[in-house]
Design an enzyme around this catalytic site. Sequence first.
Site, short mmCIF file in Angstrom:
data_model
loop_
_atom_site.label_atom_id
_atom_site.label_comp_id
_atom_site.label_asym_id
_atom_site.label_seq_id
_atom_site.Cartn_x
_atom_site.Cartn_y
_atom_site.Cartn_z
CG ASP A 1 -11.78 -1.18 3.32
OD1 ASP A 1 -11.36 -2.08 2.50
OD2 ASP A 1 -11.31 -0.59 4.39
CD1 TRP B 1 -2.68 1.47 2.38
CD2 TRP B 1 -2.90 1.63 0.18
NE1 TRP B 1 -3.57 2.41 2.08
CE2 TRP B 1 -3.91 2.39 0.72
CE3 TRP B 1 -2.86 1.43 -1.27
CZ2 TRP B 1 -4.76 3.01 -0.13
CZ3 TRP B 1 -3.79 2.15 -2.10
CH2 TRP B 1 -4.39 3.01 -1.45
CD GLU C 1 -2.02 -4.14 10.56
OE1 GLU C 1 -2.24 -4.13 11.77
OE2 GLU C 1 -1.23 -3.37 10.31
CG ASN D 1 -6.60 -8.94 7.44
OD1 ASN D 1 -5.91 -9.13 8.23
ND2 ASN D 1 -6.23 -7.84 6.51
CB ALA E 1 -2.03 -2.24 -2.75
N GLY F 1 -10.85 3.00 2.40
CA GLY F 1 -11.64 2.58 1.51
C GLY F 1 -11.34 1.33 0.93
CB SER G 1 -8.01 -9.22 1.16
OG SER G 1 -8.22 -9.47 2.73
CE LYS H 1 -9.91 -3.30 5.80
NZ LYS H 1 -9.08 -3.66 4.89
CE LYS I 1 -7.98 0.58 5.10
NZ LYS I 1 -8.64 0.19 3.88
#
Lengths: 351, 351
Positions: free
Chosen positions: A265, A39, A301, A277, A161, A157, A275, A212, A129
Amino acid sequence: MRQAPRGNVAEAARTDAVSPTGADAAGVATLAVLGAGAWGTVLAHLLAQNGHLVRLWCRSTDVAAAIGRTHRNPAYLPDLDLAPSIAATADVAEAAHGVDAVIMAVPTRAMRETLGRLPPVPAVVSASKGFAGDALTRMTELAAAAQPWAVVAALSGPNLAGEIAEGLPAAATLACSDAPFARRARTWLTRPTFRVYVSSDVAGVEACGALKNVVALAAGMLDGLGLGENAHAALLTRGLTELVRVGRALGGEERTFYGLAGVGDLIATCASTRSRNHQAGVRIARGDSVGEVLASGVTAEGLATVVHVHAYAAATGLDLPISREVYRVVYEHKRPLKAIRDLMARPPREE
Amino acid sequence: MRQAPRGNVAEAARTDAVSPTGADAAGVATLAVLGAGAWGTVLAHLLAQNGHLVRLWCRSTDVAAAIGRTHRNPAYLPDLDLAPSIAATADVAEAAHGVDAVIMAVPTRAMRETLGRLPPVPAVVSASKGFAGDALTRMTELAAAAQPWAVVAALSGPNLAGEIAEGLPAAATLACSDAPFARRARTWLTRPTFRVYVSSDVAGVEACGALKNVVALAAGMLDGLGLGENAHAALLTRGLTELVRVGRALGGEERTFYGLAGVGDLIATCASTRSRNHQAGVRIARGDSVGEVLASGVTAEGLATVVHVHAYAAATGLDLPISREVYRVVYEHKRPLKAIRDLMARPPREE
């Protein structure tokens, strides 16, 4: 290290002294992006494409040297040809000296320590985040504590990336209580394929961005178990309720939860194999331990966020079933299928 | 036609006369599902698995005969072994005679005519998603007009029929202003893998169910163009705003838009290659004409819904940019990429 042309830096700094916009007459700002993960690298690239003077701080001197030499980041998005004007450095103080703003894109666990190494700067934008502790301290709260004189803002948002690096369209929300700064920072970031909206609800935007990732862990587990789109959608609907509960508790506003930084998001992070996560959730569902996921170098995260959220829920009595079940799977060896079943089997209620 | 055992039907009818629950002492109800598409077929199967006496009305006598003979629907979900107790018929009046409720699962364009052929029934549950005209008349409004003495209800939620047929978990919302009926109908439908929540907001649930098909057309176009998860999520976020605007105009309640029947159904329908509306959008993005999509026998309700919504927006001044762009692509030969770009290029606003 690749240096931004000294003359331009000096000019930007000089103009700063007479212009409250913090940019020279041509609108060129001097900006430091701290953190050269995917990012941070993409943000530095967007800003440089807009003609701003960008320093990119990399934790690793090798990565900084490689970016200076090859204009590529060997560690993240290695195929992206970076704007050659990006000046990579492994020296935080050098990166942040005399800038109009720093954009923080470090892992949240490194936020406090990195902020502590900054010289005074006029503005700090958090692009990270997560929370800093069990009281759910937000990243801009850390920034404000470290730089009490600075404007603070949060960028959030649906911003995978890798897609932005490929030039695919995206939209983001810049949250800041200082409207003139928000509008200025929006011009720094806006590209034909990257639209930036402005919000005044910093707490709501940051709460959604952190939460999220926890829902994405659960969605990854559910998808890893092959439970389908109906269950995925039902989980996200409940996840949105959890964003709202935590967001409200932290002072966020309703409309934020239902906007780009909230549900937007949430959808992107939970849908995507891009993602980290979500990927971590898939791997855990398939039997990998958290230790294995972390050992592979993945910064998910949500794995840290869920610890703080779980403690916060215990302390406040907030009902956060998804966060609770994710916590149990990740840290108490509960079976993912059992956790998802327990979520689904909650007593019916009036909708 | 396979008949439900006559004795049980008579018993159910007799018990009905003394029990306000409309079921016999063992809770067995007599139910007609009208429409043997994928959703109607699965609903009949769920109800029959719960031990209810189920008549499934098929428009085609051949399909009715095939279901009676093979306990499979040759036209939809042909691999699903249907509960053998399902009595298939091509006679609407026979299917609906003496039932506790009819569940309407016909295409919305056939709703008014099918309702007109019903004998008086105590309750009508609409499982169809769309509007009946440019005033956005809802399916339960048609039902109430056709059967003024009947309880009317709407069933909605993230319910891709194929997944439910496979036994994957899902949740739905049953909306009804008559709470005792809603609780009773919930027991008819609830299965270990199919959870039913109750809502009193019939208008909101139906508005969401109709509108999300229009957003799914747009999402299909966007995905067909390969624009990525970030743009997909941003589109859904704007789509949710459009659900809210129409839902509010029709008298729906805020919480519905953010629940299973709102954002939940939106996410599932827009995510899935199993959604016919999403598929239709993908095909249109890849160059198929609407005529070709319709000629292939696909019932994509959004293609009809967008006509009504577009006319409604013109008459009321409601700002519905996604519906407008979908209408232009589908009926005015606008290029999908231009439409998506025009959507993305709307002026930035405060979120």
